[in-house]
Each structure stands twice: as C-alpha cells, then as structure tokens.
Design a protein around this motif. Sequence first.
Motif, PDB file in Angstrom:
ATOM      1  N   ILE A   1       0.833  -1.200   0.000  1.00 35.67           N
ATOM      2  CA  ILE A   1       0.000   0.000   0.000  1.00 35.67           C
ATOM      3  C   ILE A   1       0.870   1.254   0.000  1.00 35.67           C
ATOM      4  O   ILE A   1       0.603   2.225  -0.734  1.00 35.67           O
ATOM      5  CB  ILE A   1      -0.959   0.000   1.213  1.00 35.67           C
ATOM      6  CG1 ILE A   1      -2.006  -1.127   1.059  1.00 35.67           C
ATOM      7  CG2 ILE A   1      -1.659   1.351   1.354  1.00 35.67           C
ATOM      8  CD1 ILE A   1      -2.862  -1.044  -0.189  1.00 35.67           C
ATOM      9  N   ALA A   2       1.932   1.245   0.784  1.00 30.03           N
ATOM     10  CA  ALA A   2       2.845   2.403   0.822  1.00 30.03           C
ATOM     11  C   ALA A   2       3.484   2.619  -0.543  1.00 30.03           C
ATOM     12  O   ALA A   2       3.620   3.763  -1.017  1.00 30.03           O
ATOM     13  CB  ALA A   2       3.914   2.190   1.893  1.00 30.03           C
ATOM     14  N   TRP A   3       3.885   1.531  -1.200  1.00 27.49           N
ATOM     15  CA  TRP A   3       4.485   1.634  -2.529  1.00 27.49           C
ATOM     16  C   TRP A   3       3.475   2.166  -3.544  1.00 27.49           C
ATOM     17  O   TRP A   3       3.813   2.992  -4.406  1.00 27.49           O
ATOM     18  CB  TRP A   3       5.012   0.271  -2.959  1.00 27.49           C
ATOM     19  CG  TRP A   3       5.626   0.274  -4.328  1.00 27.49           C
ATOM     20  CD1 TRP A   3       6.879   0.676  -4.670  1.00 27.49           C
ATOM     21  CD2 TRP A   3       4.992  -0.142  -5.552  1.00 27.49           C
ATOM     22  NE1 TRP A   3       7.075   0.534  -6.031  1.00 27.49           N
ATOM     23  CE2 TRP A   3       5.926   0.039  -6.591  1.00 27.49           C
ATOM     24  CE3 TRP A   3       3.737  -0.659  -5.855  1.00 27.49           C
ATOM     25  CZ2 TRP A   3       5.632  -0.278  -7.919  1.00 27.49           C
ATOM     26  CZ3 TRP A   3       3.433  -0.976  -7.170  1.00 27.49           C
ATOM     27  CH2 TRP A   3       4.382  -0.777  -8.192  1.00 27.49           C
ATOM     28  N   CYS A   4       2.226   1.693  -3.459  1.00 24.79           N
ATOM     29  CA  CYS A   4       1.179   2.165  -4.385  1.00 24.79           C
ATOM     30  C   CYS A   4       0.930   3.661  -4.226  1.00 24.79           C
ATOM     31  O   CYS A   4       0.745   4.383  -5.219  1.00 24.79           O
ATOM     32  CB  CYS A   4      -0.121   1.401  -4.141  1.00 24.79           C
ATOM     33  SG  CYS A   4      -0.118  -0.298  -4.758  1.00 24.79           S
ATOM     34  N   LYS A   5       0.924   4.138  -2.988  1.00 22.69           N
ATOM     35  CA  LYS A   5       0.706   5.565  -2.761  1.00 22.69           C
ATOM     36  C   LYS A   5       1.858   6.403  -3.296  1.00 22.69           C
ATOM     37  O   LYS A   5       1.662   7.529  -3.756  1.00 22.69           O
ATOM     38  CB  LYS A   5       0.490   5.819  -1.265  1.00 22.69           C
ATOM     39  CG  LYS A   5      -0.858   5.287  -0.774  1.00 22.69           C
ATOM     40  CD  LYS A   5      -1.101   5.598   0.694  1.00 22.69           C
ATOM     41  CE  LYS A   5      -2.503   5.149   1.099  1.00 22.69           C
ATOM     42  NZ  LYS A   5      -2.799   5.435   2.526  1.00 22.69           N
TER      43      LYS A   5
END
Length: 326
Positions: A146-150
């Motif tokens: 999720i952090a990478w997607c953001k």
Amino acid sequence: MPTRRKFTSQLAAMAALGTTPMRNAHSQGTQLARILVGFPPGGATDAVARRLAEKLRGSYANTVVVENKPGAAMQISISALKDSAPDGNTLLLSPTAPFSVYPFTYRKLPYVAEDVAPVSSICSFAFGFAVGPAVPASVRGIKDYIAWCKANPTHANFGSPAAGSTPHLLGILLSKLSNTELTHVGYRGDAPGLQDLMGGQVSAYSSTVGSFLPHLKSGRLRLIAVSGNGRNAFVPDVPTYREQGYAITATESFGLFLPGRTSQDIVRRAAAYVQPVLAQGEMIAALGDVGMTAKPSTPQALADLIKADTEEWRRLIKLVGFTAES
C-alpha cells in the motif's frame, strides 16, 4: 489419508440420500458425460475438474471429459449448463460465487439460481494476494504494498481471474480499507493473469491460494496475504489480511451442479458417485496440490451453503458499493 471409519461415514451419507451408486455406467445408460469449466486450461479449477473426471470415468459414465468454456466471468459455462439436457450427462464445476456474489455485482445475468441444481460441494479454499517483479523486493507485506502504491500511483493496480469475482471484490475491499486507489485488471482465468504478474505487466494479483502455489519456489511472485480466519495450512508463513491490519476474511467452495430441470433422482445418484471419490486419499492429495481441502456434501447442504453465503455477500457488497465495473 481416509480411514475405514471415514469411508463408512461416506456410505452412510449416501444411504441418507436414499441411493447408492449403480454397478456401472451402462446400467445408468451414460456413455459420455462432460464437466463444464468456466476457465481456460491450466488453472486450479481446470486441474480439479480433470482429476474429478478421471475418478468418475468408468463409473459415473464410460467416458468423462472436461470442456472448457471460459469468458464472461463463468456466464458462458453456466449458460451452457442451463441449456443442456437434464439427463445427468452435463455437469458444471464452479466456485459458488456466480450464485452468491454475482447477482449483486452484475446488472444483468443470463441465469438465476434455479437454473442449476446443486449436487455436492467439492472443496473449500481461501484467497491470496501476491506481487510480482513490477514491485520492489522490499515489499514483503500488505502495508509495504500500500505504501508503494501511494508513492507510485500509476502502477497501483492488481489483476484477478474475472471481473466481478470474489478475488476482484477482495482487491477492491483492500482499496477501500487502505484509502488507496487500486486499478483492477480483469483476466479470463488465472493462466493469463499470472503470466502478466510474473512478466511485470501487472503489479499484483488476487486469486485463490492454490493458484499461486506452483510459482512460489521460482521467486517470480511473492504471496503477501491470505484471506482465512487463520494461517493457511498450505502457506503457513504467509500472514492473513487481519494480522496485517485489514478486516478481510473470506473462504469459498467449489460445487458440482446439474441443469436446474434435472430430476432429484438423477441429482441424488450423481452425488452418490461423487462423495466416495472425495474421500479417496489420492483425491484429497490432488486437491491439496492446488491449495484446496476436500469437502463433500449432500445436494441440500450445498444449496444451504450458497443461501447463507448469498446473505453475507449481499450485506458486504452493499456496504462496499462494489460492482463488476469497480
């Protein structure tokens, strides 16, 4: 490995159905039977169908073949079953989702629940979420993803074996719970979707746990979450969504179905052939190879399972606002 006690219980279950398998296929008048599958060859559903066909060959019918009818989120295969003669010669192996989930995710379906006759539950399974080479090796869990997607919104996507399917729904639920826009990419089955995942064309993929098992050792994908209430026996090192802070829990079953107009006598006979097959150690092991647990049932038990799942999915889908176009 099944014990004598377990096999005896299977015979007792058949007695409860009021029937036992006939001596051979000729006495039933069945030379050829086919099992319809709504996915392309090469996926977990196809593998289960082919092993089941092998076990029923020479007993349920002289010849049992698998006929793949992929596309339209199983609507093509279900329509083919619906239009088949109700003589016991055409069956469908399907997840229960087309009858418990799809009525709420598609605006229009070419079938209703009454168009199929439940025969037996075949197995149960959980879902997983994996990332491929498009995602850095440092991403080891859902929160990392999720952090990478953001940080990389143009690559924030995930695939699933069909639009409107349970894996699609779980991916959208993750999107909602994490407040992250994840673009869905729908495929016609797991084979092309996993190929794109491992080729880096799609960042992540949501499907059954069994779909990922053959590829884990290669390192071309990393399974980062499973959907059960607890750790999955087939991948015990992979944490659940809930362990990682996301309230996502889901399991599903495969069921065997006949056309809805089929007589109850034929339905009961089909169930009586299938139940002892699912008690065989070889079949249990084969299902385990694709991350599934054998789970035979009576026709009524499968119907009751679908009814209960329908009510639960109705509530969740309304809460999330999910559709096949999500």
